[in-house]
Design a protein around this motif. Structure first.
Motif, PDB file in Angstrom:
ATOM      1  N   PRO A  44     -37.386 -27.044  85.701  1.00 32.41           N
ATOM      2  CA  PRO A  44     -37.082 -28.367  85.144  1.00 32.41           C
ATOM      3  C   PRO A  44     -36.530 -28.266  83.726  1.00 32.41           C
ATOM      4  O   PRO A  44     -37.090 -27.577  82.884  1.00 32.41           O
ATOM      5  CB  PRO A  44     -38.437 -29.085  85.142  1.00 32.41           C
ATOM      6  N   GLY A  45     -35.385 -28.916  83.491  1.00 29.79           N
ATOM      7  CA  GLY A  45     -34.796 -28.953  82.159  1.00 29.79           C
ATOM      8  C   GLY A  45     -34.107 -27.684  81.706  1.00 29.79           C
ATOM      9  O   GLY A  45     -33.581 -27.621  80.604  1.00 29.79           O
ATOM     10  N   VAL A  46     -34.094 -26.650  82.532  1.00 32.15           N
ATOM     11  CA  VAL A  46     -33.459 -25.378  82.187  1.00 32.15           C
ATOM     12  C   VAL A  46     -32.328 -25.139  83.176  1.00 32.15           C
ATOM     13  O   VAL A  46     -32.571 -24.868  84.351  1.00 32.15           O
ATOM     14  CB  VAL A  46     -34.467 -24.205  82.233  1.00 32.15           C
ATOM     15  N   TYR A  47     -31.092 -25.241  82.693  1.00 32.82           N
ATOM     16  CA  TYR A  47     -29.928 -25.158  83.574  1.00 32.82           C
ATOM     17  C   TYR A  47     -29.159 -23.872  83.323  1.00 32.82           C
ATOM     18  O   TYR A  47     -28.642 -23.653  82.238  1.00 32.82           O
ATOM     19  CB  TYR A  47     -29.037 -26.380  83.372  1.00 32.82           C
ATOM     20  N   SER A  48     -29.096 -23.029  84.331  1.00 40.56           N
ATOM     21  CA  SER A  48     -28.426 -21.742  84.201  1.00 40.56           C
ATOM     22  C   SER A  48     -26.985 -21.789  84.685  1.00 40.56           C
ATOM     23  O   SER A  48     -26.236 -20.842  84.492  1.00 40.56           O
ATOM     24  CB  SER A  48     -29.190 -20.680  84.983  1.00 40.56           C
ATOM     25  N   GLU A  49     -26.598 -22.889  85.310  1.00 39.67           N
ATOM     26  CA  GLU A  49     -25.249 -23.024  85.852  1.00 39.67           C
ATOM     27  C   GLU A  49     -24.729 -24.422  85.539  1.00 39.67           C
ATOM     28  O   GLU A  49     -25.448 -25.406  85.662  1.00 39.67           O
ATOM     29  CB  GLU A  49     -25.290 -22.808  87.367  1.00 39.67           C
ATOM     30  N   VAL A  50     -23.473 -24.499  85.125  1.00 38.40           N
ATOM     31  CA  VAL A  50     -22.819 -25.785  84.874  1.00 38.40           C
ATOM     32  C   VAL A  50     -21.516 -25.794  85.665  1.00 38.40           C
ATOM     33  O   VAL A  50     -20.671 -24.919  85.476  1.00 38.40           O
ATOM     34  CB  VAL A  50     -22.540 -26.006  83.378  1.00 38.40           C
ATOM     35  N   LEU A  51     -21.373 -26.777  86.550  1.00 40.80           N
ATOM     36  CA  LEU A  51     -20.165 -26.892  87.361  1.00 40.80           C
ATOM     37  C   LEU A  51     -19.321 -28.063  86.896  1.00 40.80           C
ATOM     38  O   LEU A  51     -19.745 -29.214  87.014  1.00 40.80           O
ATOM     39  CB  LEU A  51     -20.528 -27.134  88.833  1.00 40.80           C
ATOM     40  N   PRO A  52     -18.115 -27.821  86.386  1.00 38.07           N
ATOM     41  CA  PRO A  52     -17.199 -28.932  86.128  1.00 38.07           C
ATOM     42  C   PRO A  52     -16.663 -29.393  87.490  1.00 38.07           C
ATOM     43  O   PRO A  52     -16.117 -28.590  88.242  1.00 38.07           O
ATOM     44  CB  PRO A  52     -16.082 -28.319  85.285  1.00 38.07           C
ATOM     45  N   VAL A  53     -16.861 -30.665  87.828  1.00 40.89           N
ATOM     46  CA  VAL A  53     -16.503 -31.125  89.176  1.00 40.89           C
ATOM     47  C   VAL A  53     -15.361 -32.131  89.192  1.00 40.89           C
ATOM     48  O   VAL A  53     -15.035 -32.667  90.244  1.00 40.89           O
ATOM     49  CB  VAL A  53     -17.734 -31.701  89.916  1.00 40.89           C
ATOM     50  N   GLY A  54     -14.755 -32.396  88.050  1.00 36.47           N
ATOM     51  CA  GLY A  54     -13.651 -33.352  88.017  1.00 36.47           C
ATOM     52  C   GLY A  54     -14.170 -34.782  87.995  1.00 36.47           C
ATOM     53  O   GLY A  54     -15.352 -35.040  87.791  1.00 36.47           O
ATOM     54  N   ASN A  55     -13.285 -35.716  88.243  1.00 39.94           N
ATOM     55  CA  ASN A  55     -13.625 -37.129  88.164  1.00 39.94           C
ATOM     56  C   ASN A  55     -14.036 -37.655  89.540  1.00 39.94           C
ATOM     57  O   ASN A  55     -13.363 -38.487  90.138  1.00 39.94           O
ATOM     58  CB  ASN A  55     -12.458 -37.925  87.591  1.00 39.94           C
ATOM     59  N   VAL A  56     -15.148 -37.120  90.045  1.00 37.53           N
ATOM     60  CA  VAL A  56     -15.707 -37.521  91.342  1.00 37.53           C
ATOM     61  C   VAL A  56     -17.165 -37.924  91.132  1.00 37.53           C
ATOM     62  O   VAL A  56     -17.771 -37.567  90.117  1.00 37.53           O
ATOM     63  CB  VAL A  56     -15.622 -36.389  92.392  1.00 37.53           C
ATOM     64  N   THR A  57     -17.729 -38.659  92.064  1.00 36.48           N
ATOM     65  CA  THR A  57     -19.125 -39.083  91.924  1.00 36.48           C
ATOM     66  C   THR A  57     -20.000 -38.580  93.075  1.00 36.48           C
ATOM     67  O   THR A  57     -21.052 -39.133  93.349  1.00 36.48           O
ATOM     68  CB  THR A  57     -19.229 -40.617  91.815  1.00 36.48           C
ATOM     69  N   SER A  58     -19.564 -37.517  93.727  1.00 34.58           N
ATOM     70  CA  SER A  58     -20.354 -36.916  94.799  1.00 34.58           C
ATOM     71  C   SER A  58     -19.872 -35.497  95.038  1.00 34.58           C
ATOM     72  O   SER A  58     -18.670 -35.231  94.996  1.00 34.58           O
ATOM     73  CB  SER A  58     -20.204 -37.739  96.084  1.00 34.58           C
ATOM     74  N   ILE A  59     -20.814 -34.577  95.253  1.00 32.78           N
ATOM     75  CA  ILE A  59     -20.458 -33.205  95.634  1.00 32.78           C
ATOM     76  C   ILE A  59     -21.467 -32.691  96.646  1.00 32.78           C
ATOM     77  O   ILE A  59     -22.576 -33.211  96.760  1.00 32.78           O
ATOM     78  CB  ILE A  59     -20.412 -32.236  94.434  1.00 32.78           C
ATOM     79  N   GLN A  60     -21.083 -31.657  97.369  1.00 32.25           N
ATOM     80  CA  GLN A  60     -22.017 -30.893  98.192  1.00 32.25           C
ATOM     81  C   GLN A  60     -22.271 -29.590  97.453  1.00 32.25           C
ATOM     82  O   GLN A  60     -21.352 -28.980  96.918  1.00 32.25           O
ATOM     83  CB  GLN A  60     -21.428 -30.591  99.564  1.00 32.25           C
ATOM     84  N   TYR A  61     -23.534 -29.166  97.437  1.00 33.37           N
ATOM     85  CA  TYR A  61     -23.896 -27.922  96.762  1.00 33.37           C
ATOM     86  C   TYR A  61     -24.791 -27.119  97.689  1.00 33.37           C
ATOM     87  O   TYR A  61     -25.749 -27.648  98.251  1.00 33.37           O
ATOM     88  CB  TYR A  61     -24.625 -28.214  95.443  1.00 33.37           C
ATOM     89  N   THR A  62     -24.479 -25.844  97.846  1.00 33.04           N
ATOM     90  CA  THR A  62     -25.279 -24.969  98.696  1.00 33.04           C
ATOM     91  C   THR A  62     -26.098 -24.030  97.829  1.00 33.04           C
ATOM     92  O   THR A  62     -25.548 -23.291  97.006  1.00 33.04           O
ATOM     93  CB  THR A  62     -24.378 -24.163  99.654  1.00 33.04           C
ATOM     94  N   THR A  63     -27.412 -24.089  98.001  1.00 31.44           N
ATOM     95  CA  THR A  63     -28.293 -23.192  97.271  1.00 31.44           C
ATOM     96  C   THR A  63     -28.392 -21.873  98.019  1.00 31.44           C
ATOM     97  O   THR A  63     -28.129 -21.809  99.218  1.00 31.44           O
ATOM     98  CB  THR A  63     -29.701 -23.796  97.100  1.00 31.44           C
ATOM     99  N   ASN A  64     -28.793 -20.832  97.331  1.00 33.29           N
ATOM    100  CA  ASN A  64     -28.911 -19.522  97.959  1.00 33.29           C
ATOM    101  C   ASN A  64     -30.199 -19.341  98.738  1.00 33.29           C
ATOM    102  O   ASN A  64     -30.290 -18.491  99.598  1.00 33.29           O
ATOM    103  CB  ASN A  64     -28.816 -18.416  96.902  1.00 33.29           C
TER     104      ASN A  64
END
Length: 94
Positions: free
Chosen positions: A33-53
């Protein structure tokens, strides 16, 4: 060579558009919580799909809005649900 199977989980993140004009959004991702190791620039969209390992590891998400060189505060934090019947997460601006 020893092989291992890594299970993946896909989540859908959705958020409301910023009330002020933006050039894009960044999704902040971490294993604590509160510790982010990855930052994804996703453009001007309001939804993404993300796959965790690993579908056994909780993943934490927050979103920030970007307008030129400026970046907003992060949204509220959410975690992936780890349940196939609840794959959509909603983020809101505070």
């Amino acid at each position: 060579m020893i092989g291992s199977i890594i299970h993946a989980a896909t989540v859908v993140l959705t958020w409301g558009a910023s009330p002020t004009p933006v050039t894009g959004y960044r999704v902040h991702i971490g294993a604590q919580p509160g510790v982010y190791s990855e930052v994804l620039p996703v453009g001007n969209v309001t939804s993404i799909q993300y796959t965790t390992n690993d579908d056994n590891q909780t993943t934490y998400f927050a979103v920030s809005a970007v307008a030129g060189p400026k970046e907003s505060a992060k949204s509220n934090e959410v975690t992936d649900p780890k349940k196939p019947d609840a794959p959509t997460l909603s983020l809101t601006w505070e």
